[in-house]
Design an enzyme around this catalytic site. Structure first.
Site, PDB file in Angstrom:
ATOM      1  N   GLY A  39      53.524  31.218  53.828  1.00  0.00           N
ATOM      2  CA  GLY A  39      52.852  31.435  52.429  1.00  0.00           C
ATOM      3  C   GLY A  39      53.378  32.484  51.569  1.00  0.00           C
ATOM      4  N   PRO A  74      53.213  36.038  49.241  1.00  0.00           N
ATOM      5  CA  PRO A  74      52.285  37.185  49.679  1.00  0.00           C
ATOM      6  C   PRO A  74      50.776  37.185  49.091  1.00  0.00           C
ATOM      7  CG  PRO A  74      54.573  37.656  48.665  1.00  0.00           C
ATOM      8  CD  PRO A  74      54.178  36.257  48.644  1.00  0.00           C
ATOM      9  N   GLY A  75      49.919  37.747  49.973  1.00  0.00           N
ATOM     10  CA  GLY A  75      48.417  37.808  49.279  1.00  0.00           C
ATOM     11  C   GLY A  75      47.777  36.637  49.609  1.00  0.00           C
ATOM     12  N   THR A  76      48.292  35.540  50.327  1.00  0.00           N
ATOM     13  CA  THR A  76      47.542  34.215  50.147  1.00  0.00           C
ATOM     14  C   THR A  76      46.585  34.281  51.585  1.00  0.00           C
ATOM     15  OG1 THR A  76      49.492  33.329  51.241  1.00  0.00           O
ATOM     16  CG2 THR A  76      49.051  32.796  48.969  1.00  0.00           C
ATOM     17  N   THR A  91      47.804  37.152  56.894  1.00  0.00           N
ATOM     18  CA  THR A  91      47.204  38.242  57.950  1.00  0.00           C
ATOM     19  C   THR A  91      45.693  37.927  58.208  1.00  0.00           C
ATOM     20  OG1 THR A  91      48.677  39.573  56.803  1.00  0.00           O
ATOM     21  CG2 THR A  91      47.117  40.604  58.425  1.00  0.00           C
ATOM     22  N   HIS A 104      50.445  39.701  13.638  1.00  0.00           N
ATOM     23  CA  HIS A 104      51.347  39.021  14.744  1.00  0.00           C
ATOM     24  C   HIS A 104      50.448  38.079  15.903  1.00  0.00           C
ATOM     25  CE1 HIS A 104      54.807  39.064  17.725  1.00  0.00           C
ATOM     26  NE2 HIS A 104      53.789  38.966  18.490  1.00  0.00           N
ATOM     27  N   GLU A 105      49.390  38.912  16.268  1.00  0.00           N
ATOM     28  CA  GLU A 105      48.613  38.254  17.248  1.00  0.00           C
ATOM     29  C   GLU A 105      47.761  36.918  16.574  1.00  0.00           C
ATOM     30  OE1 GLU A 105      49.179  38.553  20.376  1.00  0.00           O
ATOM     31  OE2 GLU A 105      50.219  40.415  20.111  1.00  0.00           O
ATOM     32  N   ASP A 138      58.478  37.731  23.152  1.00  0.00           N
ATOM     33  CA  ASP A 138      57.991  36.269  22.773  1.00  0.00           C
ATOM     34  C   ASP A 138      59.343  35.620  22.497  1.00  0.00           C
ATOM     35  OD1 ASP A 138      55.465  36.932  22.351  1.00  0.00           O
ATOM     36  OD2 ASP A 138      55.914  37.349  20.339  1.00  0.00           O
TER      37      ASP A 138
HETATM   38  P1  ADP Z   1      49.288  38.028  53.192  1.00  0.00           P
HETATM   39  O1  ADP Z   1      49.106  38.498  54.571  1.00  0.00           O
HETATM   40  O2  ADP Z   1      49.248  36.514  53.185  1.00  0.00           O
HETATM   41  O3  ADP Z   1      49.978  38.638  52.247  1.00  0.00           O
HETATM   42  P2  ADP Z   1      46.632  39.054  53.314  1.00  0.00           P
HETATM   43  O4  ADP Z   1      45.828  38.255  54.474  1.00  0.00           O
HETATM   44  O5  ADP Z   1      46.865  40.400  53.913  1.00  0.00           O
HETATM   45  O6  ADP Z   1      47.731  38.344  52.654  1.00  0.00           O
HETATM   46  O7  ADP Z   1      45.441  39.264  52.366  1.00  0.00           O
HETATM   47  C1  ADP Z   1      45.354  40.233  51.600  1.00  0.00           C
HETATM   48  C2  ADP Z   1      43.811  40.225  51.088  1.00  0.00           C
HETATM   49  O8  ADP Z   1      43.653  39.257  50.255  1.00  0.00           O
HETATM   50  C3  ADP Z   1      42.815  40.077  52.437  1.00  0.00           C
HETATM   51  O9  ADP Z   1      42.568  40.960  53.123  1.00  0.00           O
HETATM   52  C4  ADP Z   1      41.499  39.477  51.575  1.00  0.00           C
HETATM   53  O10 ADP Z   1      40.745  40.511  51.259  1.00  0.00           O
HETATM   54  C5  ADP Z   1      42.151  38.676  50.462  1.00  0.00           C
HETATM   55  N1  ADP Z   1      42.369  37.375  50.786  1.00  0.00           N
HETATM   56  C6  ADP Z   1      43.508  36.632  50.750  1.00  0.00           C
HETATM   57  N2  ADP Z   1      43.142  35.394  50.775  1.00  0.00           N
HETATM   58  C7  ADP Z   1      41.901  35.118  50.995  1.00  0.00           C
HETATM   59  C8  ADP Z   1      41.111  34.193  51.130  1.00  0.00           C
HETATM   60  N3  ADP Z   1      41.622  32.816  51.283  1.00  0.00           N
HETATM   61  N4  ADP Z   1      39.763  34.550  51.138  1.00  0.00           N
HETATM   62  C9  ADP Z   1      39.164  35.594  51.136  1.00  0.00           C
HETATM   63  N5  ADP Z   1      39.867  36.721  50.891  1.00  0.00           N
HETATM   64  C10 ADP Z   1      41.256  36.511  50.786  1.00  0.00           C
HETATM   65 ZN    ZN Z   2      53.901  38.104  20.483  1.00  0.00          ZN
HETATM   66 MG    MG Z   3      50.205  39.986  55.371  1.00  0.00          MG
END
Ligand code: ADP
Ligand code: ZN
Ligand code: MG
Length: 619
Positions: free
Chosen positions: A211, A213-215, A218, A433-434, A509
């Site tokens: 997945g 990053p950040g999903t 871990t 503009h906006e 833009d």
């Molecule tokens: P990855 O390993 O996929 O990059 P992490 O597991 O490190 O992402 O996620 C980073 C942080 O984002 C987690 O510690 C948590 O706080 C938050 N987070 C990510 N996904 C979720 C989720 N589904 N529910 C709750 N918190 C989440």
């Molecule tokens: Zn603009």
């Molecule tokens: Mg991770």
């Protein structure tokens, strides 16, 4: 709490090579000084060494005054008629001289004897060369490594989570239903391996979490360990490859060894792609180490039996670059997709993280979730944290909706530069503009509703207009794309209508609009004259080594046609926008004035200002 399983803090102390060698030099010098002092001290005996024969001659001549026989091998004595150091002599007895005692007594020499004790100094002096040698060897070893890890390299640095203060469970992970479902089996197995063994069921050895990053990959891995209540060894792929050759492989060995000893347990290898890239694909030197590490990992995984009760989890955001050998049966043969959250999941994630802070009951989580399309779980966790920080800065004890919006804008577009001084003319120009961008939203059938428009500078942009899709959309129609391009040109057109000329503020833009139009032509087959053909390769950042250059698979003539098609789309959109804004110039100016006054306007504000009906959701 995470414990370093090795209990060896020295590893953490990363002394640079320069500092290390300086300290070594100082140590070396002081030791050298100590030893030379020792030798001087030990050599203090000023007695002159003479041959045994010379001693016998002196004895015969009656020159010897007194002797001290040491250990029957050495004689120390004094000569007659001399004083001080002059009188002292010493000699070694080369053979068992049976006549010696008689001769000494004949000559009336005073005789004494002693047994030489072994003084600690002498012992030290004896061992000194050895100690010194070892010391030098150790220094050299250290130097080779360039840091202080002399005796600890090769050990895995797997962190073991033994009963963390707050155990992570599946309920801490919002959404991810499918991933949880797949992982539940692993949890079941770790809880009761015997049940599975008895049934003869084959459990996957390795599960790969895939997945962006950040999903929450871990997080999910930790949750599995928490649910099953087993030790969790966590190591990142990049930890394996940072050291010099051979260390990565030995770390892998060590990690699996630790796992075997603590079974049932979970070994989690984060960022698997750092070690697991296709072999032979690296460019330049230095990938040998990685290959060795990868090979070792494959060997270890094959050597494992699931019966051992060890499950290997790994995470990656680049499954495409992984060595196929890793994905074969018996290795990471199961893949679990950890997807980006959709709007409902975003709401749940926000809710989970909001539990940790005091939140105003008026906060509209649903709305916030809708306003954060494309964000990951990590972004949302960060958003909640930012909101809390914002409230603290404002000296409030409760986090309000405004704080969350501020945090959202900050995360999506960079920090609001409220401190930036802008002149009134600049502000007015930005407002025009906006207002151009914003007004277009209300005169097109297919565009998303406006979310808000602001002239508060953020990041590099002086102002900003945001649309708010009513739901997450994964596929867009041509009509929507064309309207989107019109919205992008709204700012440019407004400047042109009001001031007769445009500014550099339109660069972004125009680039975005061009990008869209080019994709419509080259990827999505939306230009009749080009037909439904894809032109050119996608230029996503490809792993260097597999494919460096993006190749052009069309002729110069086609390139000209593509350019013409793109231009036609863009010019069509611009003239449409100029027509619309000219027609509604009064609305444009009123909106711009209101923006100068209020700086930020929401959809409902714009609607009531210009007399447009409210949307269903707002009514
Ligand atoms: P990855 O390993 O996929 O990059 P992490 O597991 O490190 O992402 O996620 C980073 C942080 O984002 C987690 O510690 C948590 O706080 C938050 N987070 C990510 N996904 C979720 C989720 N589904 N529910 C709750 N918190 C989440
Ligand atoms: Zn603009
Ligand atoms: Mg991770």
């Amino acid at each position: 709490m995470d414990f370093d399983d090795q209990n060896k803090p020295p590893q953490r102390k990363q002394e640079g090579p320069a500092r290390g060698s300086k300290a070594a030099l100082a140590l070396f010098l002081s030791l050298a000084l100590l030893f030379s002092a020792l030798f001087v001290f030990n050599d203090k005996n000023p007695a002159k060494e003479i041959d045994y024969s010379a001693f016998l001659t002196n004895l015969d001549l009656g020159n010897v005054d007194a002797v001290k026989i040491i250990d029957q091998f050495e004689i120390q004595g004094t000569l007659k008629g001399k004083t001080g150091a002059e009188a002292l002599f010493r000699t070694n007895i080369p053979y068992l001289d049976l006549n010696l005692l008689q001769k000494l007594r004949d000559k009336g020499v005073k005789i004494s004897g002693s047994v030489k004790g072994t003084s600690p100094w002498q012992v030290l002096a004896e061992f000194a060369p050895w100690l010194f040698g070892f010391f030098i060897l150790w220094l050299m070893l250290r130097q080779v490594q360039g840091n202080n890890k002399a005796f600890t390299f090769g050990k895995s640095r797997a962190k073991r989570y033994i009963e963390p203060p707050k155990k992570i469970s599946f309920s801490d992970v919002a959404g991810q239903k499918e991933a949880k479902y797949e992982l539940l089996e692993v949890v079941d197995y770790l809880k009761n391996p015997q049940k599975f063994v008895k049934m003869g069921a084959r459990i996957p050895k390795g599960v790969l979490l895939v997945g962006m990053p950040g999903t929450g990959k871990t997080l999910l891995a930790k949750a599995v360990a928490g649910e099953a209540n087993v030790p969790f060894f966590h190591m990142s792929g990049s930890d394996f490859v940072e050291m010099f050759v051979g260390v990565g492989a030995s770390r892998v060995r060590d990690l699996f060894e630790q796992g075997r000893r603590s079974a049932p347990c979970i070994i989690f290898i984060d960022e698997l792609d750092a070690v697991g890239r296709t072999r032979g694909a690296g460019y330049g030197g230095g990938h040998d180490e990685r290959e060795q590490t990868l090979n070792q990992m494959l060997v270890e995984m094959d050597g494992f039996d699931t019966k051992d009760g060890v499950i290997i989890l790994a995470a990656t955001n680049r499954p495409d670059v992984l060595d196929p050998a890793l994905l074969r049966p018996g290795r990471f043969d199961r893949q679990v997709v950890v997807a980006m959250p959709d709007v409902k999941e975003r709401e749940d994630i926000l809710a989970i993280h909001m539990q940790k802070i005091p939140v105003d009951p008026d906060v509209d989580v649903k709305r916030l979730a809708r306003a954060t399309p494309g964000t990951s779980g990590a972004d949302l966790a960060n958003l909640v944290n930012e909101a809390a920080l914002w409230a603290i800065r404002k000296d409030r004890s409760i986090v309000e909706m405004g704080d969350f919006e501020e945090a959202r804008d900050k995360i999506l577009m960079g920090v609001a530069r409220t401190s930036l001084v802008i002149t009134d003319e600049e502000k007015r120009a930005t407002a025009v503009h906006e207002a151009g961008h914003a007004l277009i939203h209300y005169h097109l059938a297919h565009s998303d509703p406006l979310h808000k428009v602001t002239v508060v500078p953020r990041g590099r942009a002086l102002g900003l207009t945001l649309s708010l899709p009513e739901k997450d959309v994964y596929s867009r129609s041509r009509a929507w794309l064309e309207d989107r391009i019109c919205v992008m040109y709204g700012g440019f057109a407004a400047e042109k209508i009001i001031y007769g000329e445009t500014t550099t503020g339109t660069a972004q833009d125009i680039r975005q609009a061009t990008d869209f139009a080019r994709k419509m032509v080259c990827e999505w087959g939306m230009a009749e004259e080009m037909g439904p053909v894809a032109f050119g390769q996608e230029d996503e950042p490809i792993f260097i080594g597999k494919e460096i250059a993006q190749h052009k698979d069309y002729s110069e003539d086609t390139a000209r046609k593509i350019d013409a098609a793109v231009k036609r789309i863009l010019e069509g959109a611009l003239s449409r926008v100029i027509g619309l804004l000219t027609e509604h110039r009064d609305q444009l100016e009123r909106l711009a004035d209101e923006l100068v006054a209020k700086e930020t306007l929401e959809d409902s504000d714009v609607r009531s200002l210009l007399g447009f009906p409210l949307r269903e959701a707002q009514a």
